[in-house]
Design a protein around this motif. Structure first.
Motif: not given
Length: 396
Positions: A20-27, A29-41, A68-69, A85-91
């Motif tokens: 399960a993706v519980a977080f997105i990482g923001l590379p 500081r600007m909104y909107p933008g693409f982000a990184i899907p992150l999971v804990r295993l 550090d993100i 399928e590939e998944i993406f993060g967005v903010i």
């Protein structure tokens, strides 16, 4: 519904996890933008992982994300499985996070697309959603904005660089036959020699000579993607765009060049005296592996009387434009191309092709293995009749 996945631990055992993706990482500081899907295993670890994608754009594994993100927690976890399928993060423009496939995110992005004021960002999101209307409008705005600072023609060239060239580069790096020669990093380095020029009638994109064969033999999907990007780019810059590769140039100059030319001519003469196409092909490929430095000059002087041999020569002509080509790389390339070499022959000819190749490459580990694979895979009578002879040549 969440599924159970067996993930290998460091000790080689497996532990079951729900993904399960519980977080997105923001590379950024600007909104909107693409982000990184992150999971804990693991519940016992705070390590975050990002999904890895294979050539079919499907998730097959995970990579620890150690940078550090800044992270943003999702209101509802996004559940997925290996092989999906590939998944993406967005903010979005007010900081709300979203995760999903490209198709799933289109509705979310559509909800805030009109709120994006920066034209380049808007164009990127419109492109992601395959929204040609918004993409064209935002692209024209990008060009106009850039033109106010650098002038109209420079703005057009800039737009080709940011919109078309990345897609062209990605397709070339992804071409399987070319990756057998160079790493992705080495290919990208050589792609720095792409040129974009503008004249009164058109914009000309020219690839370095060593991409000539690769560009001409891209997959149908890659060709279609480049064609789509080229058409969109043409509508935005309002000029024809010509894509081409420079002609292959095998001339190096100097005394060494003359020595190589003489050796190539001598080799070509000997090969032309061989009676069968199969033997001539085997002799040519053997020479390219053992003496790769003469390949450029050889391609200048040799044309075979058989169409099959000439077809294979087109596949390996790229050898002649690399100054650092060596036997290890050329062997790897020919081994990788063996299925294509095999399929390109007429069915009644394929056994003879493998037999001739087995005579000269018995001591070449990678090529002899590639030949043996073709024998094991085929059920063609003409090949099976010669299988014993071929295995004997290869000392199998």
């Amino acid at each position: 519904m969440a599924i159970k996945l067996n993930l290998r631990q460091s000790n080689g055992s497996f532990e079951s996890h729900s993904i399960a993706v519980a977080f997105i990482g923001l590379p950024h500081r600007m909104y909107p933008g693409f982000a990184i899907p992150l999971v804990r295993l693991s519940r016992s670890s705070n390590t975050l992982y990002t999904p890895l994608i294979n050539e079919e754009r499907r998730i097959y594994d995970f990579l620890p994300y150690e940078d550090d993100i800044k992270t943003v927690e999702l209101e509802h976890k996004y559940i997925f499985e290996i092989g999906s399928e590939e998944i993406f993060g967005v903010i979005d423009h007010i900081g709300r996070p979203f995760v999903g496939t490209q198709k799933e995110l289109k509705k979310d992005i559509k909800g805030f697309l009109d709120n994006i004021s920066e034209p380049l960002t808007k164009m990127i999101f419109a492109d992601f959603c395959n929204n040609s209307v918004e993409l064209l409008a935002a692209g024209k705005e990008c060009v106009d904005s850039r033109a106010r600072n650098v002038g109209f023609e420079k703005a057009l060239v800039w737009f080709v660089w940011i919109f078309l060239i990345p897609r062209l580069s990605q397709a070339i790096v992804g071409a399987a036959e070319f990756q057998t020669l160079l790493t992705a990093d080495e290919i990208y380095e050589k792609l720095n020699m792409v040129s974009v020029e503008i004249n009164a009638e058109s914009i000309i994109v020219t690839l370095p000579a060593f991409f000539d064969n690769v560009y001409k033999n891209l997959s149908k999907s890659s060709t279609a993607e480049i064609r789509r990007a080229e058409l969109l780019c043409r509508r935005i810059v309002e000029r024809p765009i010509l894509l081409k590769a420079r002609k292959l140039d095998f001339n190096r100059g100097g005394a060494q060049d003359a020595i190589l030319a003489s050796a190539a001519s001598e080799l070509a003469g000997k090969i032309k005296n061989l009676r069968t196409q199969e033997d001539r092909l085997a002799a040519i490929l053997y020479a390219l592996v053992e003496r790769p430095q003469i390949s450029g000059k050889f391609f200048q002087v040799y044309r075979d009387r058989g169409s099959y041999v000439n077809e294979i020569l087109k596949m390996v002509q790229i050898f002649g434009v690399f100054k650092d080509m060596d036997s290890r790389i050329s062997s790897k390339y020919i081994a990788k191309m063996m299925p294509k070499i095999f399929r390109s022959a007429f069915p009644h000819q394929r056994g003879k092709v493998l037999a001739s190749l087995s005579k000269v490459f018995a001591n070449n580990e990678s090529i002899s293995y590639a030949i043996s694979v073709q024998i094991d895979k085929t059920r063609q009578k003409d090949v099976l009749l010669l299988a014993g002879q071929i295995r004997n040549n290869l000392k199998l």
